[in-house]
Motif scaffolding. Structure first.
Motif, PDB file in Angstrom:
ATOM      1  N   PRO A 137       0.831  -1.221   0.000  1.00 13.88           N
ATOM      2  CA  PRO A 137       0.000   0.000   0.000  1.00 13.88           C
ATOM      3  C   PRO A 137       0.855   1.255   0.000  1.00 13.88           C
ATOM      4  CG  PRO A 137       0.130  -0.900   2.214  1.00 13.88           C
ATOM      5  CD  PRO A 137       0.893  -1.852   1.322  1.00 13.88           C
ATOM      6  N   ARG A 138       0.211   2.381  -0.268  1.00 12.24           N
ATOM      7  CA  ARG A 138       0.877   3.669  -0.142  1.00 12.24           C
ATOM      8  C   ARG A 138       0.999   4.031   1.335  1.00 12.24           C
ATOM      9  NH1 ARG A 138      -1.710   7.527  -4.882  1.00 12.24           N
ATOM     10  NH2 ARG A 138      -1.292   6.132  -6.631  1.00 12.24           N
ATOM     11  N   MET A 139       2.054   4.761   1.659  1.00 13.84           N
ATOM     12  CA  MET A 139       2.349   5.076   3.054  1.00 13.84           C
ATOM     13  C   MET A 139       2.494   6.589   3.221  1.00 13.84           C
ATOM     14  SD  MET A 139       2.751   1.979   4.490  1.00 13.84           S
ATOM     15  CE  MET A 139       3.862   2.134   5.877  1.00 13.84           C
ATOM     16  N   LYS A 140       2.152   7.075   4.410  1.00 13.53           N
ATOM     17  CA  LYS A 140       2.391   8.464   4.768  1.00 13.53           C
ATOM     18  C   LYS A 140       3.751   8.566   5.445  1.00 13.53           C
ATOM     19  CE  LYS A 140      -2.387  10.019   5.264  1.00 13.53           C
ATOM     20  NZ  LYS A 140      -3.376  10.634   6.190  1.00 13.53           N
ATOM     21  N   GLY A 141       4.534   9.538   5.005  1.00 14.73           N
ATOM     22  CA  GLY A 141       5.867   9.681   5.559  1.00 14.73           C
ATOM     23  C   GLY A 141       5.847  10.081   7.027  1.00 14.73           C
ATOM     24  N   SER A 142       6.774   9.529   7.787  1.00 13.91           N
ATOM     25  CA  SER A 142       6.905   9.844   9.208  1.00 13.91           C
ATOM     26  C   SER A 142       8.336   9.568   9.638  1.00 13.91           C
ATOM     27  CB  SER A 142       5.926   9.029  10.047  1.00 13.91           C
ATOM     28  OG  SER A 142       6.206   7.642   9.949  1.00 13.91           O
ATOM     29  N   ARG A 143       8.701  10.060  10.830  1.00 18.20           N
ATOM     30  CA  ARG A 143      10.050   9.827  11.334  1.00 18.20           C
ATOM     31  C   ARG A 143      10.282   8.336  11.606  1.00 18.20           C
ATOM     32  NH1 ARG A 143      11.722  12.519  16.931  1.00 18.20           N
ATOM     33  NH2 ARG A 143      10.284  10.871  17.620  1.00 18.20           N
ATOM     34  N   MET A 144       9.266   7.675  12.133  1.00 20.16           N
ATOM     35  CA  MET A 144       9.388   6.242  12.385  1.00 20.16           C
ATOM     36  C   MET A 144       9.610   5.470  11.092  1.00 20.16           C
ATOM     37  SD  MET A 144       9.420   3.826  14.632  1.00 20.16           S
ATOM     38  CE  MET A 144       8.728   4.628  16.078  1.00 20.16           C
ATOM     39  N   MET A 145       8.923   5.894  10.030  1.00 17.37           N
ATOM     40  CA  MET A 145       9.076   5.211   8.749  1.00 17.37           C
ATOM     41  C   MET A 145      10.492   5.385   8.205  1.00 17.37           C
ATOM     42  SD  MET A 145       6.739   5.739   5.358  1.00 17.37           S
ATOM     43  CE  MET A 145       7.021   4.797   3.867  1.00 17.37           C
ATOM     44  N   VAL A 146      11.050   6.586   8.365  1.00 14.22           N
ATOM     45  CA  VAL A 146      12.420   6.826   7.898  1.00 14.22           C
ATOM     46  C   VAL A 146      13.406   5.945   8.672  1.00 14.22           C
ATOM     47  CG1 VAL A 146      14.245   8.550   7.716  1.00 14.22           C
ATOM     48  CG2 VAL A 146      11.892   9.158   7.143  1.00 14.22           C
ATOM     49  N   GLU A 147      13.202   5.804   9.985  1.00 17.90           N
ATOM     50  CA  GLU A 147      14.089   4.971  10.786  1.00 17.90           C
ATOM     51  C   GLU A 147      14.032   3.510  10.347  1.00 17.90           C
ATOM     52  OE1 GLU A 147      12.920   5.581  14.788  1.00 17.90           O
ATOM     53  OE2 GLU A 147      13.693   7.644  14.912  1.00 17.90           O
ATOM     54  N   LYS A 148      12.815   3.020  10.080  1.00 14.84           N
ATOM     55  CA  LYS A 148      12.683   1.631   9.634  1.00 14.84           C
ATOM     56  C   LYS A 148      13.342   1.423   8.272  1.00 14.84           C
ATOM     57  CE  LYS A 148      10.178   0.323  13.152  1.00 14.84           C
ATOM     58  NZ  LYS A 148      10.698  -0.621  14.168  1.00 14.84           N
ATOM     59  N   MET A 149      13.187   2.402   7.383  1.00 14.06           N
ATOM     60  CA  MET A 149      13.777   2.265   6.055  1.00 14.06           C
ATOM     61  C   MET A 149      15.309   2.266   6.132  1.00 14.06           C
ATOM     62  SD  MET A 149      11.407   4.309   3.316  1.00 14.06           S
ATOM     63  CE  MET A 149      11.573   5.866   4.146  1.00 14.06           C
TER      64      MET A 149
END
Length: 406
Positions: A137-149
């Motif tokens: 799915p499409r995702m909304k950017g967030s700080r947590m998402m950047v850390e996981k990536m």
């Protein structure tokens, strides 16, 4: 499931089950769990929409092996596809995980958990066709998402080798994107298995309803225009009258049937207009898409909108046609002045040696739409942008393709 409660097994289900079988055999060597437990867990991860109990899965695997449902070559291909091609085998909980455990990073435990999820997704979906993979799915950017990536990007870099192919990179990026979604609690979307040319269910329901109404109209028309209708027609008319609460004993029974027949005709016309509006809307949408994607084909369709299916010509006609072109001997002047002039002119130009670098790949990815997913794999450009460890491998593969033309 069938009406008798038995599971219905398709060809794709059989392949997925054998895939789960080989994964369970592989993980059994490095896990304290039994083969049956791992088989059930892996199957439920691959097909969450079709959970089955342990004995059924194990018996199905044994039956397919004993009855040679798959050939030796097919089983070998399924077994090879559970691991990324070109890389060294990954033993879950072995050396790779020991390095993560011994790291001094404060997020060592979290990174190890993400790595386990990544390895699981890579084992499940490596080499699997896009139709059998869940859609990301499409995702909304967030700080947590950047850390996981960032975590997943480091893990991907450890799985890339000099022998990795473009298909291996796609599998790694897909597994990484799926891991990020799982870590953020975002549920993946089950890919629709309906074929592209299949009609939507509501349209099928309307067409079925139109067919049933037309049957009733035909029976009523036969009854009203026949002096002595058969007993079967009488019985069907009484059933239709009962359905619409018309009493046969009344004196106005024939008039009510005529009114009902007219009413059913109006219903058919209304449903037909709905289908016509739908078809016109689909045609407008397809024309708009064709105009933006391929204007030449769009104007060709306007010139000849009707396509007639014809049988292909016979091989003899092919031979006769091309023989009239290439079968005749012709004398050509190889020493013509314009040929010499073209050769002299071409010698003045030298093609530059093009080198594709990692920066070139990054520049191209910057200009792409984040949540567009070109191609059948369904991987969005967003993941290719942020999994930067794949950029150098992609540049090397593109450069190799230009050099070797493969």
């Amino acid at each position: 499931m069938r009406r008798d409660g038995r599971a219905r097994w398709t060809e794709d289900d059989n392949v997925l089950l054998m895939r789960a079988h080989f994964i369970a055999k592989d993980l059994e060597q490095t896990s304290e769990r039994t083969y049956r437990q791992i088989l059930t867990e892996v199957w439920n991860d691959i097909r969450p929409d079709k959970p089955l109990y342990t004995n059924l899965l194990a018996n199905r695997v044994r039956w397919m092996i004993e009855n040679e449902k798959f050939s030796v070559v097919e089983l070998r291909n399924i077994q090879l596809n559970i691991r990324p091609q070109g890389n060294e085998p990954i033993d879950e909980g072995e050396e790779h995980h020991e390095e993560l455990r011994q790291s001094d990073d404060e997020d060592n435990g979290l990174t190890y958990k993400v790595d386990r999820y990544f390895c699981k997704n890579l084992l499940l979906y490596t080499g699997l066709s896009p139709e059998n993979r869940p859609s990301i799915p499409r995702m909304k950017g967030s700080r947590m998402m950047v850390e996981k990536m960032l975590m997943v990007n480091k893990i991907i870099g450890k799985h890339i080798s000099s022998n990795s192919s473009l298909g291996d990179l796609v599998d790694l990026v897909y597994a990484g994107a799926l891991t990020v979604c799982e870590q953020l609690g975002k549920s993946v979307i089950k890919r629709c298995t309906n074929s592209t040319g299949q009609q939507p269910p509501w349209k099928c329901r309307i067409e079925k309803k139109i067919g049933n109404i037309r049957k009733k109209i035909g029976v009523l028309h036969t009854y009203l225009n026949s002096e002595s209708p058969s007993s079967k027609v009488h019985k069907t008319v009484r059933r239709i009258a009962s359905e619409f609460r018309i009493k046969p004993q009344t004196s106005v029974f024939t008039g009510q049937l005529e009114s009902l027949c007219d009413n059913l005709k109006q219903r058919v016309k209304a449903l037909g207009n709905r289908l016509r509006r739908y078809n016109e809307r689909i045609k407008r949408y397809q024309n708009n898409q064709m105009y933006y994607k391929n204007q030449k084909q769009f104007f060709r369709n306007l010139e000849s909108p009707e396509k007639t299916e014809e049988d292909p010509p016979e091989p003899e006609k092919f031979y006769e046609y091309w023989e009239t072109i290439w079968g005749r001997e012709k004398q050509h002047d190889d020493g013509a002045h314009w040929i010499r002039e073209a050769e002299d002119e071409s010698s003045k130009y030298v093609m530059d040696n093009i080198t594709i670098t990692k920066q070139d790949v990054e520049e191209v990815l910057k200009r792409t739409n984040n949540w567009a997913a070109p191609g059948p794999d369904g991987v969005h450009n967003y993941w290719w942008k942020h999994f930067t460890n794949t950029h150098g491998a992609m540049a090397a593969l593109f450069q190799k393709a230009m050099r070797t033309h493969r």
